[in-house]
Design a protein around this motif. Structure first.
Motif, short mmCIF file in Angstrom:
data_model
loop_
_atom_site.label_atom_id
_atom_site.label_comp_id
_atom_site.label_asym_id
_atom_site.label_seq_id
_atom_site.Cartn_x
_atom_site.Cartn_y
_atom_site.Cartn_z
N TYR A 122 104.34 -22.85 46.93
CA TYR A 122 105.80 -22.65 47.03
C TYR A 122 106.30 -23.75 47.95
O TYR A 122 105.86 -23.88 49.10
CB TYR A 122 106.09 -21.28 47.64
CG TYR A 122 107.52 -20.80 47.42
CD1 TYR A 122 107.80 -19.81 46.49
CD2 TYR A 122 108.58 -21.33 48.15
CE1 TYR A 122 109.11 -19.35 46.28
CE2 TYR A 122 109.88 -20.89 47.95
CZ TYR A 122 110.14 -19.90 47.02
OH TYR A 122 111.42 -19.45 46.82
N VAL A 123 107.21 -24.59 47.44
CA VAL A 123 107.71 -25.73 48.22
C VAL A 123 109.21 -25.55 48.46
O VAL A 123 109.97 -25.26 47.52
CB VAL A 123 107.46 -27.06 47.47
CG1 VAL A 123 108.05 -28.23 48.25
CG2 VAL A 123 105.98 -27.27 47.25
N GLU A 124 109.64 -25.71 49.70
CA GLU A 124 111.06 -25.64 50.02
C GLU A 124 111.52 -26.98 50.58
O GLU A 124 110.79 -27.61 51.35
CB GLU A 124 111.33 -24.56 51.08
CG GLU A 124 111.07 -23.16 50.59
CD GLU A 124 111.58 -22.10 51.54
OE1 GLU A 124 112.07 -21.07 51.06
OE2 GLU A 124 111.49 -22.29 52.77
N VAL A 125 112.75 -27.40 50.22
CA VAL A 125 113.31 -28.62 50.81
C VAL A 125 114.73 -28.33 51.30
O VAL A 125 115.43 -27.48 50.76
CB VAL A 125 113.32 -29.80 49.82
CG1 VAL A 125 111.98 -30.03 49.19
CG2 VAL A 125 114.36 -29.62 48.74
N ASP A 126 115.12 -29.06 52.32
CA ASP A 126 116.50 -29.01 52.83
C ASP A 126 116.67 -30.20 53.76
O ASP A 126 115.73 -30.98 53.98
CB ASP A 126 116.78 -27.69 53.55
CG ASP A 126 118.27 -27.28 53.46
OD1 ASP A 126 119.13 -28.09 53.87
OD2 ASP A 126 118.55 -26.18 52.98
N PHE A 127 117.87 -30.35 54.33
CA PHE A 127 118.10 -31.40 55.32
C PHE A 127 117.17 -31.17 56.52
O PHE A 127 116.87 -30.01 56.87
CB PHE A 127 119.54 -31.34 55.83
CG PHE A 127 120.58 -31.76 54.83
CD1 PHE A 127 120.61 -33.06 54.34
CD2 PHE A 127 121.54 -30.87 54.38
CE1 PHE A 127 121.60 -33.46 53.44
CE2 PHE A 127 122.52 -31.26 53.49
CZ PHE A 127 122.55 -32.56 53.02
N SER A 175 108.68 -30.89 59.12
CA SER A 175 107.96 -30.41 57.93
C SER A 175 106.86 -29.46 58.37
O SER A 175 106.42 -29.47 59.53
CB SER A 175 107.37 -31.58 57.14
OG SER A 175 106.24 -32.11 57.81
N LEU A 176 106.46 -28.63 57.42
CA LEU A 176 105.35 -27.70 57.69
C LEU A 176 104.55 -27.59 56.39
O LEU A 176 105.14 -27.44 55.31
CB LEU A 176 105.91 -26.34 58.11
CG LEU A 176 104.91 -25.27 58.54
CD1 LEU A 176 105.51 -24.40 59.65
CD2 LEU A 176 104.50 -24.39 57.38
N SER A 177 103.23 -27.73 56.48
CA SER A 177 102.46 -27.60 55.25
C SER A 177 101.29 -26.65 55.47
O SER A 177 100.73 -26.57 56.57
CB SER A 177 101.96 -28.96 54.77
OG SER A 177 101.20 -29.56 55.78
N ASP A 195 110.05 -38.01 45.66
CA ASP A 195 108.66 -38.43 45.47
C ASP A 195 107.73 -37.73 46.47
O ASP A 195 106.58 -37.44 46.16
CB ASP A 195 108.54 -39.95 45.56
CG ASP A 195 109.21 -40.60 44.35
OD1 ASP A 195 109.46 -39.87 43.35
OD2 ASP A 195 109.52 -41.80 44.41
N GLN A 196 108.23 -37.43 47.68
CA GLN A 196 107.35 -36.73 48.63
C GLN A 196 107.14 -35.26 48.22
O GLN A 196 106.15 -34.64 48.60
CB GLN A 196 107.88 -36.82 50.07
CG GLN A 196 109.25 -36.25 50.30
CD GLN A 196 109.57 -36.12 51.79
OE1 GLN A 196 108.75 -35.66 52.58
NE2 GLN A 196 110.76 -36.56 52.16
N VAL A 197 108.08 -34.73 47.41
CA VAL A 197 107.89 -33.37 46.91
C VAL A 197 106.75 -33.37 45.88
O VAL A 197 105.93 -32.45 45.83
CB VAL A 197 109.20 -32.84 46.27
CG1 VAL A 197 109.02 -31.45 45.69
CG2 VAL A 197 110.34 -32.86 47.30
N ALA A 198 106.71 -34.45 45.07
CA ALA A 198 105.67 -34.53 44.03
C ALA A 198 104.28 -34.43 44.65
O ALA A 198 103.38 -33.80 44.08
CB ALA A 198 105.81 -35.84 43.27
N ALA A 199 104.12 -35.02 45.84
CA ALA A 199 102.80 -35.03 46.47
C ALA A 199 102.31 -33.62 46.81
O ALA A 199 101.11 -33.37 46.92
CB ALA A 199 102.85 -35.88 47.74
N ARG A 233 108.94 -35.21 35.09
CA ARG A 233 107.62 -35.27 35.74
C ARG A 233 106.72 -34.09 35.43
O ARG A 233 105.51 -34.16 35.59
CB ARG A 233 107.77 -35.37 37.25
CG ARG A 233 107.88 -36.83 37.63
CD ARG A 233 107.94 -37.03 39.09
NE ARG A 233 108.14 -38.43 39.41
CZ ARG A 233 109.17 -39.17 39.03
NH1 ARG A 233 110.08 -38.66 38.23
NH2 ARG A 233 109.30 -40.42 39.40
N PHE A 234 107.32 -32.96 35.02
CA PHE A 234 106.52 -31.75 34.79
C PHE A 234 106.64 -31.34 33.32
O PHE A 234 107.75 -31.21 32.80
CB PHE A 234 106.99 -30.62 35.71
CG PHE A 234 106.77 -30.94 37.17
CD1 PHE A 234 105.56 -30.62 37.79
CD2 PHE A 234 107.72 -31.60 37.91
CE1 PHE A 234 105.34 -30.96 39.12
CE2 PHE A 234 107.51 -31.94 39.24
CZ PHE A 234 106.32 -31.61 39.84
#
Ligand SMILES: C[S@@+](CC[C@H](N)C(=O)[O-])C[C@H]1O[C@@H](n2cnc3c(N)ncnc32)[C@H](O)[C@@H]1O
Length: 351
Positions: A122-127, A175-177, A195-199, A233-234
């Motif tokens: 589960y990936v989340e992105v925001d500012f 960031s947190l992974s 592109d960093q989300v793709a990783a 991409r998917f």
């Protein structure tokens, strides 16, 4: 759901401050709906602290129209996620979800608490301003950390050390992974930022992209780029948006005036006059050939009758008194959940 106007930010504020502050609106609405019994979500108060705390708990309560809207929106998004999870249950790779402009959203933790949790990632992105606060809140909460998965095993022959944490914080704390969950600082308007989300993702896994009340704050070209990026991409991808529509009427004029007082505008909502037009955004030829092949949409007003069961409607109708059903219809008709899919993901969603 959008709140009444607030004083405009000071002239020295960053132009994106107002956009970032919309997370406060979404989280405060969720907190209100939870505290009044519309929703069951033990994670809201771990990820969001109201900025203005009054003398009693009623100061966190929103009007009934907003609580009902928050309930119906959550029910619809939950139905989309459930449909995606059951359609991808037999896939050879575990499914994954990306939440754009996730803010203080709790969905990952609600899913991880389920017996049948089986997501790959589960990936989340925001500012970065928001992801740094969220990363801190996660790291401080044992309950939130316990959902993140296992810590990486210690290297063979390594000296005895305290148990490793199941997550890593990076990018200066923004960031947190972890095994199951990744939080990334991304401005969706910046070309190449995804592109960093793709990783963090498996290109061959069934993928659901969620965008709740985010694209309305972006130019339509920028949100089109985002959808095109995921669609190209998917191979096995679906997306769902929660947005506004039909703002060219008197209701929309009031909403736009209230938002302008907060330095906010809705460039990404104005081109969509109807729920159907939000569905059609997924089939726009400018996205690229066959990026999404099917789509659908329903307003929150239709979701009320078609998705929220009679028993659930009866239950929430007892929580607060609401006599203005026409006003409810007006408000709920201006919000829409729309989805697009490539292949058969989301085909059975019923929206
Ligand atoms: C109304 S809030 C919704 C938050 C969350 N999706 C929810 O439903 O609770 C909109 C969120 O989108 C984020 N957002 C808006 N534009 C963005 C952009 N260009 N890049 C990244 N995040 C963005 C804001 O920072 C905010 O957290």
């Amino acid at each position: 759901m959008l709140p009444p106007p607030r004083p405009a930010p000071s002239a020295s504020a960053h132009p994106d401050d107002a956009i970032r502050s919309t997370d406060d609106d979404a989280a405060a609405s969720r907190l209100s709906a939870v505290s009044l019994g519309y929703l069951d979500d033990p994670f809201v108060s771990l990820l969001y602290r109201p900025q203005r705390i009054g003398r009693d708990s009623s100061s966190t309560h929103k009007p009934p129209l907003i609580n009902i809207g928050t309930h119906h929106r959550t029910a619809a998004l939950d139905a989309v996620v459930d449909s995606f999870l059951s359609a991808s249950a037999t896939a050879s790779r575990p499914a994954q979800i990306v939440s754009l402009g996730a803010g203080s959203d709790t969905r990952f933790w609600r899913l991880a608490a389920r017996q049948d949790f089986r997501l790959g990632k589960y990936v989340e992105v925001d500012f970065p301003h928001l992801t740094s606060v969220k990363a801190q809140r996660i790291a401080k909460s044992k309950v939130l950390v316990s959902a993140l998965g296992e810590a990486p095993p210690a290297a063979a022959g390594a000296p005895m050390a305290p148990p490793a944490k199941p997550y890593k914080v990076g990018h200066g704390g923004t960031s947190l992974s972890s095994e199951r969950y990744t939080l990334l600082p991304v401005d969706l308007r910046t070309p190449g930022a995804l592109d960093q989300v793709a990783a963090a993702l498996d290109p061959d896994a069934p993928t659901l992209v969620i965008s709740e009340c985010v694209f309305c704050y972006m130019e339509p070209e920028a949100s089109r780029e985002v959808l095109a990026w995921f669609g190209s991409r998917f191979e096995n991808v679906a997306s769902v948006v929660y947005e506004m529509c039909g703002l060219n009427d008197a209701f929309g004029a009031v909403m736009k005036r209230n938002l302008a007082a907060r330095n906010l505008s809705l460039p990404g909502a104005l081109p969509f006059p109807t729920a159907q037009s939000q569905a059609e955004r997924f089939l726009d030829p400018r996205l690229g050939d066959g990026v999404f092949t099917k789509s659908g949409a329903k307003s929150l007003w239709s979701i009320r009758s078609d998705v929220v069961s009679d028993a659930e409607q009866a239950r929430i109708s007892k929580l607060e008194f609401l006599d203005e059903i026409e006003e409810l219809r007006l408000v709920l008709s201006h919000y829409v959940v729309a989805w697009g899919t490539k292949g058969s993901l989301l085909e059975g969603v019923g929206l």
